[in-house]
Write an enzyme that holds these catalytic residues in place. Structure first.
Site, PDB file in Angstrom:
ATOM      1  N   ARG A 133       3.621 -20.271   5.757  1.00 19.69           N
ATOM      2  CA  ARG A 133       3.546 -21.692   6.113  1.00 19.69           C
ATOM      3  C   ARG A 133       2.575 -22.418   5.184  1.00 19.69           C
ATOM      4  O   ARG A 133       2.851 -23.482   4.671  1.00 19.69           O
ATOM      5  CB  ARG A 133       3.122 -21.853   7.560  1.00 19.69           C
ATOM      6  N   ASP A 162       9.066 -16.966   5.304  1.00 15.21           N
ATOM      7  CA  ASP A 162       9.471 -17.784   6.445  1.00 15.21           C
ATOM      8  C   ASP A 162      10.311 -18.944   5.930  1.00 15.21           C
ATOM      9  O   ASP A 162      10.569 -19.040   4.722  1.00 15.21           O
ATOM     10  CB  ASP A 162       8.235 -18.275   7.234  1.00 15.21           C
ATOM     11  N   HIS A 233      14.151 -17.303  10.589  1.00 12.27           N
ATOM     12  CA  HIS A 233      13.012 -17.693   9.728  1.00 12.27           C
ATOM     13  C   HIS A 233      13.317 -17.450   8.248  1.00 12.27           C
ATOM     14  O   HIS A 233      12.464 -16.983   7.496  1.00 12.27           O
ATOM     15  CB  HIS A 233      11.745 -16.932  10.147  1.00 12.27           C
ATOM     16  N   GLU A 306      12.708 -15.182  17.050  1.00  8.40           N
ATOM     17  CA  GLU A 306      13.205 -16.563  17.047  1.00  8.40           C
ATOM     18  C   GLU A 306      14.412 -16.760  16.120  1.00  8.40           C
ATOM     19  O   GLU A 306      14.377 -17.578  15.210  1.00  8.40           O
ATOM     20  CB  GLU A 306      12.073 -17.511  16.641  1.00  8.40           C
ATOM     21  N   TRP A 447      -1.279 -17.983  12.623  1.00 10.71           N
ATOM     22  CA  TRP A 447      -0.155 -18.754  12.070  1.00 10.71           C
ATOM     23  C   TRP A 447      -0.713 -20.041  11.484  1.00 10.71           C
ATOM     24  O   TRP A 447      -1.598 -20.671  12.068  1.00 10.71           O
ATOM     25  CB  TRP A 447       0.859 -19.059  13.179  1.00 10.71           C
ATOM     26  N   THR A 448      -0.175 -20.457  10.340  1.00  6.05           N
ATOM     27  CA  THR A 448      -0.905 -21.466   9.576  1.00  6.05           C
ATOM     28  C   THR A 448      -0.205 -22.824   9.446  1.00  6.05           C
ATOM     29  O   THR A 448      -0.502 -23.578   8.522  1.00  6.05           O
ATOM     30  CB  THR A 448      -1.216 -20.927   8.164  1.00  6.05           C
ATOM     31  N   GLU A 449       0.704 -23.140  10.370  1.00  2.00           N
ATOM     32  CA  GLU A 449       1.357 -24.451  10.256  1.00  2.00           C
ATOM     33  C   GLU A 449       0.324 -25.589  10.123  1.00  2.00           C
ATOM     34  O   GLU A 449       0.525 -26.515   9.340  1.00  2.00           O
ATOM     35  CB  GLU A 449       2.221 -24.733  11.485  1.00  2.00           C
TER      36      GLU A 449
END
Ligand code: ACM
Length: 532
Positions: A133, A162, A233, A306, A447-449
């Site tokens: 991300r 991703d 993803h 997902e 997680w780095t969104e």
């Protein structure tokens, strides 16, 4: 009279065969921080440092003795145990031992007389770092490994691919990085935010970068577990190679690397082309991440989370595949896809690990599960005899806000404070002793969104990763009985170490002004489901 031992210019270092990684680390890191040459010595030099293997101690266990007449002795049950003992020695030497060069040359480096006998509760003490991300340049990954070593964490799960980026050079498929490693712009904040960062974002690790990362980790007794996330993803891969997508229902040539967040409908097509393509990817991954690099290096993470089934439902080609394979439905198709790579990896002496969705439709015996949607997947997997890594999002997703205040930068997810993480229990009480033995350990996921750079990653990780590290290493009492006041008292000393390491942690009183992100929308606490 002071009772203790001083380390100084004359202190020697002797390392028994098998303990050389710690010998190198002590000279390069502790020696550099304190200005100690740690010249090669002999086992019997009074006041010297001695590193010894001792097979009466268990895996990763160590015993550290500081005795005035004899010096410092670190005995480890294996080379990793000696290394963790050296980390404890650094802790005992005070915050300056965490710098890279001496700030007070000539200062006495005093140690108290003591004996520490220590061993980890869990063999897998992991951190997931999402470099897809937001890309973290190689130096940042090496620094992350140093921070993990200082906290006796030993698995770096590297989320390399991703929808928003493909971060590993694959020689036979060069467009994965030519096209897939960067995006034109990026959603700023939660996906509901109206803001964009119009700067292109990207980056990838060359194969030599990854060899260096794996070797640097192995020298610190850390395993790097690579994740190639399939079959969901995958938009970055499809943007690079449109034939990987469901081309009979989507014009995949029009797709680009995704610039916003969430669960993406564009998933891989269940074709032979896709299987052969990713076998090629995994062939290169297996070379870059050799099975014998470190303790858990047999594992390869294939994601599996997902993966919306809408395109497979709509695609005549996917439906024909389901019929041809005699499968019940789209869930069974995903299971078939995962099993294909499970056998493929097993045939090469490797073990598949994936997110708990891979349990749906049945899982091959040797595969392991990262339990992220709470404990349920992990419980089901352990009961079915699979190894499990516990990383439930409700407890140890460190992208989630660490306080309820408006000042938290781009706050998302649940409020999970330092105390909450300290009270995290990796083994659910519903498991029997035999089932609980399948819990390899715990992992904190980053997680780095909403973390655009290293300072934001530092802020979300620390201080909570220190609490997590203690949970993963120590035999703590049940969550309600844990001594949070004692942990917080010890954190006071630890903040000084984090300062010396240059970690941009969240101070106990809240973010510093420059750590805030005013005006960038996160996710309201009272909004719909708490997921990111
Ligand atoms: C995940 O958080 N989607 C594994």
């Amino acid at each position: 009279m002071r009772c203790g031992l001083d380390l100084d210019d004359s202190t020697t270092l002797w390392a028994a065969p098998g303990t050389e990684s710690t010998e190198r680390w002590l000279r390069a890191t502790l020696g550099a921080a304190l200005g100690l040459p740690l010249r090669p010595g002999a086992p019997d030099v009074p006041g010297g440092v001695r590193l010894v293997l001792d097979d009466t101690l268990g895996a990763e266990a160590y015993r550290l003795d500081v005795v005035a007449t004899r010096g410092v002795e670190i005995r480890g049950g294996d080379p990793a145990g000696v290394f963790w003992g050296a980390q404890t020695l650094r802790q005992l030497l005070g915050p300056d031992a965490f710098r890279r060069a001496p700030v007070r040359p000539g200062t006495r480096q005093g140690l108290p007389h003591l004996r520490v006998e220590d061993a980890p509760r869990f063999p897998w003490r992991g951190v997931l770092l999402d470099v897809a991300r937001h890309f973290l340049p190689k130096d940042g990954v090496l620094r992350q490994l140093d921070l993990m070593a200082a906290h006796k964490l030993n698995v770096l799960h590297l989320h390399l691919t991703d929808d928003q980026g493909w971060r590993v050079e694959i020689r036979r498929h060069p467009r994965l990085t030519e096209v897939g490693s960067w995006r034109a712009r990026t959603k700023l904040g939660h996906r509901a935010s109206p803001l964009w960062d119009e700067r292109p974002h990207g980056g990838f690790y060359t194969q030599d970068d990854l060899r260096e990362i794996v070797a640097y980790a192995a020298e610190r007794h850390i395993t790097v577990v690579p994740e190639i996330d399939v079959p969901g993803h995958s938009q970055a891969a499809i943007a690079a190679y449109p034939e990987l997508g469901n081309t009979d229902i989507v014009d995949t040539t029009a797709l680009s690397v995704w610039d916003t967040w969430g669960v993406n409908p564009n998933v891989l097509a269940p074709t032979d082309t896709t299987l052969r393509f990713f076998e090629g990817v995994f062939e290169e991954i297996l070379e870059l991440f050799p099975a014998d690099a470190a303790r858990f290096s047999a594992f390869v993470h294939i994601g599996g989370d997902e993966c919306p089934k809408d395109q497979w439902r709509a695609s005549p080609a996917a439906q024909a595949r389901i019929a041809e394979l005699g499968l019940a439905d789209e869930d069974a198709l995903q299971s078939w896809f995962v099993r294909h790579f499970d056998s493929w990896l097993a045939a090469r002496g490797r073990r598949l690990i994936g997110w708990d969705e891979i349990l749906e439709g049945g899982l091959a015996p040797g595969a392991a599960v990262s339990s992220w949607r709470g404990y349920a997947g992990g419980i089901a997997a352990a009961r079915a005899g699979h190894d499990v890594v516990m990383c439930p999002e409700q407890q140890v997703y460190l992208d989630h806000r660490q306080a309820p205040g408006e000042d938290e930068p781009v706050p998302i997810g649940y409020v999970r404070t330092l105390e909450d993480v300290y009270r995290f229990e990796p083994v659910p009480p519903d498991l029997t002793g035999d089932q609980a033995r399948h819990v390899l350990g715990a992992q904190a996921n980053v997680w780095t969104e909403v973390m655009e750079d290293q300072a934001r990653v530092d802020y979300q990780q620390f201080p909570r990763l220190a609490a997590f590290a203690e949970v993963a290493w120590s035999d703590l009492p049940a969550p309600a009985e844990r001594d949070v006041a004692d942990f917080e008292r010890r954190m006071t000393a630890h903040y000084a170490r984090l300062d010396a390491l240059g970690v941009a942690y969240r101070p106990p009183a809240g973010p510093r002004p420059w750590q805030r992100r005013p005006g960038i929308l996160g996710r309201p606490l009272d909004g719909p489901p708490p997921h990111r």
